[in-house]
Design a protein around this motif. Structure first.
Motif, PDB file in Angstrom:
ATOM      1  N   PRO A   1      21.975  17.395  18.663  1.00  0.00           N
ATOM      2  CA  PRO A   1      20.674  16.915  18.509  1.00  0.00           C
ATOM      3  C   PRO A   1      19.837  17.732  17.250  1.00  0.00           C
TER       4      PRO A   1
ATOM      5  N   TYR B   1      24.897   6.776  16.472  1.00  0.00           N
ATOM      6  CA  TYR B   1      25.734   5.938  17.476  1.00  0.00           C
ATOM      7  C   TYR B   1      26.847   6.907  17.898  1.00  0.00           C
TER       8      TYR B   1
ATOM      9  N   ALA C   1      26.021   9.923  20.211  1.00  0.00           N
ATOM     10  CA  ALA C   1      25.358   9.374  21.606  1.00  0.00           C
ATOM     11  C   ALA C   1      26.451   8.768  22.189  1.00  0.00           C
ATOM     12  N   LYS C   2      27.372   8.125  21.806  1.00  0.00           N
ATOM     13  CA  LYS C   2      28.653   7.521  22.451  1.00  0.00           C
ATOM     14  C   LYS C   2      29.439   8.403  22.875  1.00  0.00           C
TER      15      LYS C   2
ATOM     16  N   SER D   1      28.762  11.525  23.834  1.00  0.00           N
ATOM     17  CA  SER D   1      28.280  12.532  24.878  1.00  0.00           C
ATOM     18  C   SER D   1      27.769  11.526  26.194  1.00  0.00           C
TER      19      SER D   1
ATOM     20  N   LYS E   1      24.743  10.472  26.606  1.00  0.00           N
ATOM     21  CA  LYS E   1      23.424  10.648  27.076  1.00  0.00           C
ATOM     22  C   LYS E   1      22.515   9.633  26.094  1.00  0.00           C
ATOM     23  N   SER E   2      21.249   9.645  26.229  1.00  0.00           N
ATOM     24  CA  SER E   2      20.361   8.728  25.701  1.00  0.00           C
ATOM     25  C   SER E   2      20.394   8.708  24.194  1.00  0.00           C
ATOM     26  N   ILE E   3      20.380   7.943  23.495  1.00  0.00           N
ATOM     27  CA  ILE E   3      20.427   7.815  21.783  1.00  0.00           C
ATOM     28  C   ILE E   3      19.364   8.336  21.488  1.00  0.00           C
TER      29      ILE E   3
ATOM     30  N   TYR F   1      19.167  12.198  20.195  1.00  0.00           N
ATOM     31  CA  TYR F   1      19.711  12.186  18.854  1.00  0.00           C
ATOM     32  C   TYR F   1      19.195  11.663  17.641  1.00  0.00           C
ATOM     33  N   CYS F   2      18.773  10.561  17.852  1.00  0.00           N
ATOM     34  CA  CYS F   2      17.946   9.564  16.701  1.00  0.00           C
ATOM     35  C   CYS F   2      16.598  10.153  16.629  1.00  0.00           C
TER      36      CYS F   2
ATOM     37  N   GLY G   1      13.993  12.704  25.077  1.00  0.00           N
ATOM     38  CA  GLY G   1      15.157  12.321  24.990  1.00  0.00           C
ATOM     39  C   GLY G   1      16.090  12.599  26.399  1.00  0.00           C
TER      40      GLY G   1
ATOM     41  N   VAL H   1      23.207   3.142  23.838  1.00  0.00           N
ATOM     42  CA  VAL H   1      23.625   3.099  22.467  1.00  0.00           C
ATOM     43  C   VAL H   1      23.714   1.630  22.233  1.00  0.00           C
TER      44      VAL H   1
END
Length: 499
Positions: A133, A161, A164-165, A167, A169-171, A174-175, A232, A239
């Protein structure tokens, strides 16, 4: 010896124009208030294009405050008569258009050459999976300097994408840091339209805007990253598979198009499509950093150095027009010609990047017209006198006005140029330092990103590209922007006490 004729008294100030029944300052303030209400109605309810809305309101305010048609539009009989509309539009665009145009082309070359992917992948490798992140946040912070906010999302979303994919975890984890970095640079740093337009209206050297943008922006984005990490971990958003597939299809289509272009000997604007080595990270940082360093050097040479040939040379290369031109030529050579691009490819990428800029420049120009009409009609002075009587510091008023305009109509650019026009008379003649005026711009810019919600196009871009529901976008993105805005204003206000 005859007595000298008494001096001709100055013309009386406009006292309300069409609202002459309300005397003096009261009439002018009424005109100003009705003008702002009309602007919001035209943009929000009528859905009129902001450029047209600003121009229409400028004309209405001018006539309402008592300006003549000749003062507003000039006259066809006298070719040397310059109207307020012409001076307002030309005065701001003469400074802003070149900077925004050069900055846009520079960002396009960095984008298409794969500079963003190189930057993000290097940072991801450097920080590792656990700190991905933070790597995304730094990517947005650095890559956001030369590219527009929405372009940064389009280019970097596939990287989000993928992270996050991997890991699971919630996108949002990262976003949101990425968006905070992109939003900070877009709000506070040249060559983005907002701070450049405000600098043009308030006559502030871009070097001071860059310096204060860094001093204000870094603590602000750190605060936003803290919130991004918190939300997050507490709000899971998967994703968006449809956007992942669309990104992969778009990438394949671009690769096929560029391969075909290469066969036609037009050169490839994406060297990676032809199997060339990625752009060196040092090259990306050199190109992004060159104009910032040159402009800052020119600003401080005027303080640290006595007039001399050396100072003149530094100020020449540090002029924003020259500094950005040099950075663009560096990008052309290092990212294009040296890597096999044809001149036609460079021209095509540069030209296509300028297409979205027209709307921005027209809105900025109309903001210049609005400011010129406010000043020429006497409305600006009436506002200045009234705000001075309120007793609030000008930096607080600047932020509050920008916040109200931003929340009401959604456009950050409209909020900035309108607020700058209103604030201008509050600082004119006040003998304020360039550093203080740059902090006023920071406050205006901070207010312009407050509480992005459903009337802001950026809100829907974020929701769409990262597959976030409207409710969750309000909880994450809207609050993130508010944190960035409030933190930016707090830092700017604190710095204003010592400069």
């Amino acid at each position: 010896m005859p007595l000298a004729a008494p001096p001709t008294p100055p013309p009386p100030p406009h006292t309300g124009g069409l609202l002459a029944l309300i005397p003096g300052t009261g009439g002018l303030l009424t005109v100003a208030a009705l003008g702002i209400v009309l602007l919001l109605v035209l943009i929000i309810k009528v859905r009129l294009q902001p450029f047209v809305a600003l121009l229409a309101v400028s004309i209405a305010v001018g006539l309402g405050a008592g300006l003549s048609v000749t003062e507003l539009f000039g006259t066809v009989q006298k070719s040397d008569a310059v109207s307020l509309i012409e001076t307002g539009m030309g005065g701001i665009l003469g400074h802003v258009a070149i900077i925004i145009g050069l900055g846009t082309m520079l960002g396009a070359i960095l984008e298409v050459s794969g500079g963003a992917e190189v930057l993000s992948s290097r940072l991801l490798n450097l920080f590792g999976e656990k700190r991905a992140p933070l790597a995304m946040g730094l990517t947005g912070l650095i890559f956001g300097i030369p590219v527009f906010f929405d372009v940064g999302i389009f280019v970097l979303a596939p990287i989000v994408y993928a992270a996050a994919k991997r890991s699971g975890k919630s996108i949002l984890l990262y976003c949101m840091p990425l968006l905070a970095g992109l939003s900070m640079t877009h709000a506070f740093l040249p060559p983005h339209p907002g701070p450049v337009a405000a600098a043009g209206l308030l006559k502030v050297d871009l070097g001071w805007v860059i310096l204060m943008g860094i001093l204000v922006g870094i603590p602000s984005v750190l605060a936003a990253w803290v919130y991004a990490s918190w939300i997050g971990k507490r709000l899971f958003v998967a994703v968006p598979q449809d956007m992942v597939e669309a990104a992969e299809e778009a990438k394949a289509a671009v690769a096929a198009e560029q391969a075909a272009a290469g066969r036609r000997s037009l050169g490839s604007p994406m060297p990676q499509a032809r199997g060339e080595a990625p752009v060196p990270l040092s090259t990306v940082l050199l190109i992004i950093g060159t104009p910032l360093v040159l402009i800052l050097a020119a600003t401080f040479s005027s303080i640290a150095l006595d007039p001399s040939t050396l100072r003149s040379v530094i100020e020449f290369f540090g002029h924003p027009f020259v500094a950005l031109t040099l950075a663009l030529l560096l990008a052309y050579y290092l990212l294009g010609i040296r890597r096999g691009w044809s001149r036609k490819s460079l021209e095509r990428v540069s030209t296509s990047s300028l297409k979205p800029v027209g709307n921005i420049l027209l809105v900025v120009g109309a903001g210049g017209v609005f400011g010129a009409v406010l000043k020429g009609s006497g409305v600006a002075q009436a506002l200045s006198d009234t705000f001075n009587d309120v007793g609030l510091p000008v930096i607080v008023l600047a932020w509050l006005i920008s916040v109200v305009l931003r929340v009401a109509q959604g456009s950050a650019t409209v909020a900035i140029v309108t607020t700058a026009g209103i604030v201008l008379p509050l600082v004119e003649g006040g003998h304020h330092s360039q550093a203080f005026l740059a902090l006023i711009i920071m406050a205006i810019s901070a207010g312009s990103i407050f509480a992005s919600h459903v009337n802001d196009g950026g809100f829907w871009i974020v929701a769409k590209y990262f597959g976030i529901s409207v409710r969750d976008t309000l909880k994450s993105w809207t609050v993130l922007e508010t944190v960035l805005s409030v933190a930016g204003f707090a830092v700017a206000a604190a710095l204003s006490l010592v400069v």
